[in-house]
Design a protein around this motif. Sequence first.
Motif, short mmCIF file in Angstrom:
data_model
loop_
_atom_site.label_atom_id
_atom_site.label_comp_id
_atom_site.label_asym_id
_atom_site.label_seq_id
_atom_site.Cartn_x
_atom_site.Cartn_y
_atom_site.Cartn_z
N LYS A 542 44.38 37.03 29.10
CA LYS A 542 43.65 38.00 29.93
C LYS A 542 44.50 39.24 30.19
O LYS A 542 45.69 39.15 30.42
CB LYS A 542 43.30 37.36 31.28
CG LYS A 542 42.40 38.19 32.15
CD LYS A 542 42.14 37.49 33.44
CE LYS A 542 41.41 36.19 33.21
NZ LYS A 542 41.10 35.48 34.45
N HIS A 544 45.17 42.44 32.62
CA HIS A 544 44.91 43.00 33.96
C HIS A 544 45.38 44.44 33.99
O HIS A 544 46.58 44.70 34.09
CB HIS A 544 45.64 42.19 35.04
CG HIS A 544 45.12 40.78 35.18
ND1 HIS A 544 43.82 40.49 35.47
CD2 HIS A 544 45.76 39.58 35.04
CE1 HIS A 544 43.65 39.18 35.54
NE2 HIS A 544 44.81 38.60 35.27
N ASP A 574 41.00 37.69 39.34
CA ASP A 574 40.53 38.84 38.56
C ASP A 574 40.77 40.10 39.38
O ASP A 574 39.90 40.59 40.10
CB ASP A 574 39.03 38.66 38.26
CG ASP A 574 38.56 39.65 37.20
OD1 ASP A 574 39.37 40.53 36.84
OD2 ASP A 574 37.41 39.53 36.75
N ASP A 577 38.47 43.38 39.40
CA ASP A 577 37.17 43.42 40.07
C ASP A 577 37.25 43.91 41.51
O ASP A 577 36.23 44.07 42.17
CB ASP A 577 36.52 42.03 40.05
CG ASP A 577 35.81 41.78 38.74
OD1 ASP A 577 35.71 42.72 37.95
OD2 ASP A 577 35.36 40.64 38.50
N ALA A 688 39.58 33.06 37.95
CA ALA A 688 39.37 33.21 36.51
C ALA A 688 39.29 31.84 35.86
O ALA A 688 39.93 30.90 36.32
CB ALA A 688 40.52 34.00 35.90
#
Length: 688
Positions: A542, A544, A574, A577, A688
């Motif tokens: 992932k 970020h 996350d 967001d 996540a």
Amino acid sequence: MKKLLLFISAILLVGCNQKSGSEAVMNKGLPSSVKIARDSTELSFQERIEYLKKGLREIQQNKNDSTYLDNLSKVSLISLRLKDSILFRKTNNMVYQEALKVNNQKVLGETQWDIAAYHRDKSTLDSAYFYFRRAYHHFADLPTDSASLSLKARMLYSMGQMQEDFKDFLGAESNVVKAIRIYEELGDNKRLIYSYNVLGIISSAQKNYDKGLEYYGTARIYIDKLNDERSRWTNQNNIAHLILRKKDFSKALELYEKLLNDPLLASEYPRLYGKALVSSTYAKFKQGGLGEKLNQNYNEALKVYKDIDDRDDIARTHHFMAELLTAQNKPKEALAEAKLALGLAKENHKNERQLEVLRLLTELDAENAVAYSNDYYTLSEQIKEEERTKRDKFARIRLETDQVIEQNTVLTRQKQIWIGVVVGLTLLGIAVFMIISQRIRNNKLKFEQTQQESNQEIYNLMLGQQGKFEEGKKLEQKRISEELHDGILGEMLGIRLVLGGLNERTDEQSQGQRAELIEKLRGVEEEIRTISHELSHASYQKIHNFIVSVEDMIRNIEASSGIACSFTYDDHLDWDDLQGDIKINAYRIVQESLQNCVKHAQCENALVDFDCDKQKLTLTISDDGVGFDTGKGKKGIGLRNIVSRVKKINGTLQIESKKNKGTTVTVSLPVVYQNIDGESTGQELMEA
């Protein structure tokens, strides 16, 4: 004879122009010396005046007291009743000036009422009329209620009395009728009796006897409602006197004898008893009676009048006795009585009585008839001139008062206009100021909103750029991984196979070289496989953007300052967001805090930690620097910026620092994240 009918007016004047008993005895806050002056009738006049002056001095020492004006007014009234004209005029003016300062129309009216009563007692009736009229206009300015209406009516009644005395019958009747209308509205039967009696007197003076009887009859209706015996006696005497003036002596005598037959009259109302006795005796004389009984009646009446010191009625009685003695053929006694009556009439300033006695003296004293006749003519002309002057003066007083009122009305209107203009301009100025202020606030809010949107856009662009960079980086890593795996490894595998085939050569040297090369290729193969696996694994992890931005910022500060910076955060959340405002302000708070470490902390190590639960995000920035005293000194611009940003997103800030023990900045922010449509929500971050 007319004054015989006015005794009821004297009663009303006492009732109308003196304050009521309940009002006069309101003693709250009244000095004891004033009470002594008012109530101690056993003291001499001078002693009571001294007590009153002492009380006045005590009152003047407390000008700020709430009872000052009321107490001062009471001193004025008491001085009027004690007939100290100097003290009364002084205190009356003091009350008037104080009442003017606070615009107390009721007290202003009462001061004019008191001074009118003072002039009435001094027989300066034109001045009395003037002040009654001023009092009326002050009372007219009071809010309309039963009390103010009653005060106005009493002033109208008093003005009517003054006008009647100077034969201004039209003006007198007008004012009394106005008073009657108010009394009827208030249901004041007692004062309606007085008013209708005055109308009867006015009609009688104008020789309108039938109208006078009608007014007296109306007064009798209200007397019956009150069942007032004293008023009934008065009314009956007035009716009898009017009939006597009509020269209906028989009917008048009948009414007088009915009145005199009341056993209570002589003891309860001696003055009226004397009047009725003299008038009934005169009616008998006019019917031809000449007996000694008539002389006895006159002497009895004189005794009554002397007991009550009624000089006017004493003169009237001596006049009637002179006529009786003349008819009885006693010229010397008649002349003596006539001269006595003339002297008393002059002393009492009763002009009409003087004229009647002078006419009689021209018949009784032939030697001095010409002199008496000349005196009669001179006095008659003087009376006419005085009456004309008084009527003109009343008219002038009304005109001047009306002009003053009109001028005051104009000034009041002008004042109201100017006040309205000032108020209007003030309101306009306030409105303009509020509009301008509102526009400034709106522009400021719009600017802040635009700035916030710009910051958000800049941050989003920065994140987008960083994201694209990281995305390109990862794609490049994946491409390299694939190239290594599919290209280089394939080729290396082919080389290894070829070399494996060549390994079939049997010479010892070739075999050794091939074995060495094959081993090296195997090592390269393993290394490339390891790198490929690592790169491929990283490409699927992932990315970020927010965390990457923070890391880059921290690395830059670390590289430029030499401070060892560490950054920890929860990798399972996350972070991207989070709502844009939270991310940009969190970023700036960390940046500003680390800049403070560089500038002021003199630290070697700094720690940045992001901790997030379902409801709040906690940022902790700590260092091992010199620290500072949080309770002293001014806040620098950096710290003020941090405070401003925390407040802007409804967070909380806590700073812990001690000398030589470092500083810890803890910021708690509410967790708000964006949904797929870009809208903010306050729900917790999803794992996540």
